[in-house]
Design a protein around this motif. Structure first.
Motif, PDB file in Angstrom:
ATOM      1  N   GLU A  97      -0.710 -15.855  22.888  1.00  0.00           N
ATOM      2  CA  GLU A  97       0.610 -14.680  23.331  1.00  0.00           C
ATOM      3  C   GLU A  97       0.173 -13.622  23.576  1.00  0.00           C
ATOM      4  N   VAL A  98       0.523 -12.531  24.163  1.00  0.00           N
ATOM      5  CA  VAL A  98       0.366 -10.983  24.054  1.00  0.00           C
ATOM      6  C   VAL A  98       0.033 -10.864  23.184  1.00  0.00           C
ATOM      7  N   MET A  99      -1.042  -9.882  22.404  1.00  0.00           N
ATOM      8  CA  MET A  99      -1.024  -8.830  21.083  1.00  0.00           C
ATOM      9  C   MET A  99      -0.672  -7.670  20.798  1.00  0.00           C
ATOM     10  N   ASP A 100       0.013  -7.157  20.060  1.00  0.00           N
ATOM     11  CA  ASP A 100       0.299  -5.310  20.031  1.00  0.00           C
ATOM     12  C   ASP A 100      -0.423  -4.701  18.743  1.00  0.00           C
ATOM     13  N   ASN A 101      -1.045  -3.444  19.865  1.00  0.00           N
ATOM     14  CA  ASN A 101      -2.379  -3.093  18.985  1.00  0.00           C
ATOM     15  C   ASN A 101      -3.400  -4.130  19.155  1.00  0.00           C
ATOM     16  N   PRO A 102      -4.037  -4.516  19.573  1.00  0.00           N
ATOM     17  CA  PRO A 102      -4.951  -5.523  19.954  1.00  0.00           C
ATOM     18  C   PRO A 102      -6.852  -5.208  19.401  1.00  0.00           C
ATOM     19  N   GLU A 103      -6.251  -3.718  19.522  1.00  0.00           N
ATOM     20  CA  GLU A 103      -7.452  -3.068  19.257  1.00  0.00           C
ATOM     21  C   GLU A 103      -8.508  -2.718  18.116  1.00  0.00           C
ATOM     22  N   ILE A 105      -7.570  -5.198  15.425  1.00  0.00           N
ATOM     23  CA  ILE A 105      -7.918  -6.454  14.894  1.00  0.00           C
ATOM     24  C   ILE A 105      -9.248  -7.039  15.931  1.00  0.00           C
ATOM     25  N   VAL A 106      -9.382  -7.092  17.048  1.00  0.00           N
ATOM     26  CA  VAL A 106     -10.111  -7.357  17.448  1.00  0.00           C
ATOM     27  C   VAL A 106     -10.647  -6.512  19.073  1.00  0.00           C
ATOM     28  N   ASN A 107     -12.293  -6.785  19.219  1.00  0.00           N
ATOM     29  CA  ASN A 107     -12.475  -6.355  20.795  1.00  0.00           C
ATOM     30  C   ASN A 107     -11.763  -6.114  21.576  1.00  0.00           C
ATOM     31  N   SER A 108     -11.910  -7.576  22.184  1.00  0.00           N
ATOM     32  CA  SER A 108     -11.741  -8.292  23.121  1.00  0.00           C
ATOM     33  C   SER A 108     -10.919  -9.197  23.493  1.00  0.00           C
ATOM     34  N   TYR A 109      -9.317  -9.769  24.247  1.00  0.00           N
ATOM     35  CA  TYR A 109      -8.574 -10.989  23.473  1.00  0.00           C
ATOM     36  C   TYR A 109      -8.458 -11.202  24.778  1.00  0.00           C
ATOM     37  N   THR A 110      -7.802 -12.770  25.211  1.00  0.00           N
ATOM     38  CA  THR A 110      -7.165 -13.284  26.480  1.00  0.00           C
ATOM     39  C   THR A 110      -6.683 -14.106  26.180  1.00  0.00           C
ATOM     40  N   VAL A 111      -5.486 -14.275  27.123  1.00  0.00           N
ATOM     41  CA  VAL A 111      -4.299 -15.402  26.520  1.00  0.00           C
ATOM     42  C   VAL A 111      -4.667 -16.723  27.075  1.00  0.00           C
ATOM     43  N   LYS A 112      -4.445 -17.779  26.854  1.00  0.00           N
ATOM     44  CA  LYS A 112      -4.711 -18.777  27.368  1.00  0.00           C
ATOM     45  C   LYS A 112      -3.567 -19.733  26.731  1.00  0.00           C
ATOM     46  N   VAL A 144     -19.954  -5.747  27.714  1.00  0.00           N
ATOM     47  CA  VAL A 144     -18.445  -5.969  28.975  1.00  0.00           C
ATOM     48  C   VAL A 144     -17.316  -6.476  27.538  1.00  0.00           C
ATOM     49  N   MET A 145     -17.370  -6.692  26.653  1.00  0.00           N
ATOM     50  CA  MET A 145     -16.407  -7.106  25.958  1.00  0.00           C
ATOM     51  C   MET A 145     -15.715  -5.992  25.411  1.00  0.00           C
ATOM     52  N   SER A 146     -16.888  -4.936  24.464  1.00  0.00           N
ATOM     53  CA  SER A 146     -16.836  -4.316  23.140  1.00  0.00           C
ATOM     54  C   SER A 146     -16.233  -2.648  23.489  1.00  0.00           C
ATOM     55  N   ILE A 147     -15.829  -2.624  24.658  1.00  0.00           N
ATOM     56  CA  ILE A 147     -14.841  -1.231  25.195  1.00  0.00           C
ATOM     57  C   ILE A 147     -13.661  -1.605  25.359  1.00  0.00           C
ATOM     58  N   SER A 148     -13.574  -2.761  25.569  1.00  0.00           N
ATOM     59  CA  SER A 148     -11.573  -3.704  26.980  1.00  0.00           C
ATOM     60  C   SER A 148     -11.858  -4.040  25.682  1.00  0.00           C
ATOM     61  N   SER A 149      -9.718  -3.830  25.623  1.00  0.00           N
ATOM     62  CA  SER A 149      -9.042  -4.377  24.999  1.00  0.00           C
ATOM     63  C   SER A 149      -8.450  -6.026  25.495  1.00  0.00           C
ATOM     64  N   ARG A 150      -9.367  -6.158  26.520  1.00  0.00           N
ATOM     65  CA  ARG A 150      -8.886  -7.212  26.542  1.00  0.00           C
ATOM     66  C   ARG A 150      -9.233  -8.192  28.189  1.00  0.00           C
ATOM     67  N   PHE A 151      -9.120  -9.250  28.059  1.00  0.00           N
ATOM     68  CA  PHE A 151     -10.342 -10.068  29.216  1.00  0.00           C
ATOM     69  C   PHE A 151      -9.909 -10.892  29.544  1.00  0.00           C
ATOM     70  N   TYR A 152     -10.007 -11.286  31.025  1.00  0.00           N
ATOM     71  CA  TYR A 152      -9.669 -12.830  31.941  1.00  0.00           C
ATOM     72  C   TYR A 152     -10.859 -13.507  32.491  1.00  0.00           C
ATOM     73  N   ILE A 237     -15.317 -15.985  36.698  1.00  0.00           N
ATOM     74  CA  ILE A 237     -15.397 -14.817  36.543  1.00  0.00           C
ATOM     75  C   ILE A 237     -14.919 -13.958  34.610  1.00  0.00           C
ATOM     76  N   ILE A 238     -15.804 -13.814  34.026  1.00  0.00           N
ATOM     77  CA  ILE A 238     -14.786 -12.935  33.761  1.00  0.00           C
ATOM     78  C   ILE A 238     -14.787 -11.128  33.943  1.00  0.00           C
ATOM     79  N   SER A 239     -13.192 -11.201  33.396  1.00  0.00           N
ATOM     80  CA  SER A 239     -12.960 -10.359  34.317  1.00  0.00           C
ATOM     81  C   SER A 239     -12.561  -8.758  32.768  1.00  0.00           C
ATOM     82  N   ALA A 240     -13.257  -7.930  32.515  1.00  0.00           N
ATOM     83  CA  ALA A 240     -12.579  -7.274  30.690  1.00  0.00           C
ATOM     84  C   ALA A 240     -11.933  -5.564  32.029  1.00  0.00           C
ATOM     85  N   GLY A 241     -11.039  -4.848  30.736  1.00  0.00           N
ATOM     86  CA  GLY A 241     -10.616  -3.797  30.579  1.00  0.00           C
ATOM     87  C   GLY A 241      -9.268  -3.901  29.830  1.00  0.00           C
ATOM     88  N   ILE A 242      -8.817  -2.976  30.746  1.00  0.00           N
ATOM     89  CA  ILE A 242      -7.834  -2.164  29.973  1.00  0.00           C
ATOM     90  C   ILE A 242      -6.599  -2.690  30.654  1.00  0.00           C
TER      91      ILE A 242
END
Length: 243
Positions: A97-103, A105-112, A144-152, A237-242
């Motif tokens: 599930e999509v997380m609220d205020n993930p920054e 809690i984690v560096n980055s997350y994905t929904v699967k 790639v991951m430390s500055i992103s809020s979410r990755f795909y 492909i691992i895509s990370a960003g905002i």
């Protein structure tokens, strides 16, 4: 092949010039199957566990990265995640599930979906521990991951003429235009013993795709995956960003 991968992982400490350790933690009974699948892979330099209680899980001095798997971002999940994040451990999460205020809690997350948890964690770990032809490493993943809020993550395979281009196109379609991409990693997997090895005239398909993102930091690598059919390659492909 396992022997080569093991030797590669045994040299990780020398590569990074410091202790290196990676953990995958399933939180909640819903992740039991994913944990079992990952344990069966015997991922080198990686500990895979199922968290019974949040008190049982704490960061260690040599931890560098943790992948947390949870169906939902429960309070127990958040408690464990914050411990690692506050200890400067690269903290990634795979949730349903999509997380609220993930920054917070984690560096980055994905929904699967649950059935893709093991594959997703495995792709992330392969960047670090698999035997490479053109290698990436933990520091590439960190950047790639430390500055992103979410990755795909998306993955596709193809064979025959134009296989690299076809796999990239299919992986890109699965990824979709989901966010403002800051950085991404592309990984090509091939069978080391294939009678149709990767050829130089197939590389432009990778560089042409990367050229479409002139303002995005890109890292790419080539890894061996002997489970692939002889003529097929696979692209992740691992895509990370905002968001």
């Amino acid at each position: 092949m396992r022997h080569m991968a093991t030797n590669f992982a045994e040299n990780l400490n020398q590569i990074y010039m410091e202790p290196v350790y990676f953990r995958i933690i399933g939180i909640g009974s819903a992740t039991k199957d994913a944990v079992k699948t990952l344990k069966e892979k015997s991922l080198v330099a990686t500990e895979v566990t199922l968290a019974e209680h949040s008190n049982d899980i704490t960061p260690r001095p040599d931890d560098r990265m943790v992948i947390l798997m949870a169906e939902k971002a429960t309070e127990e999940f958040k408690t464990i995640a914050r411990r690692f994040l506050e200890s400067d451990v690269l903290t990634l999460a795979v949730v349903s599930e999509v997380m609220d205020n993930p920054e917070k809690i984690v560096n980055s997350y994905t929904v699967k979906p649950l059935e893709e948890f093991a594959e997703t964690a495995g792709i992330l770990m392969s960047v670090i521990i698999d035997s490479p032809l053109v290698n990436l490493d933990y520091h590439d993943l960190w950047s790639v991951m430390s500055i992103s809020s979410r990755f795909y993550i998306s993955k596709a395979s193809a064979g025959g003429v134009g296989r690299v281009k076809k796999a990239i196109e299919d992986a890109d379609k699965k990824l979709g235009n989901v966010m403002s991409t800051v950085r991404f990693i592309m990984v090509l997997y091939m069978n080391r013993d294939s009678p149709t090895p990767l050829r130089m005239n197939e590389i432009p398909a990778i560089t042409d795709y990367i050229a479409k993102f002139p303002h995005t930091d890109v890292a790419w690598g080539v890894y061996f995956a002997n489970s692939l059919p002889d003529d097929k390659i696979e692209i992740a492909i691992i895509s990370a960003g905002i968001n």
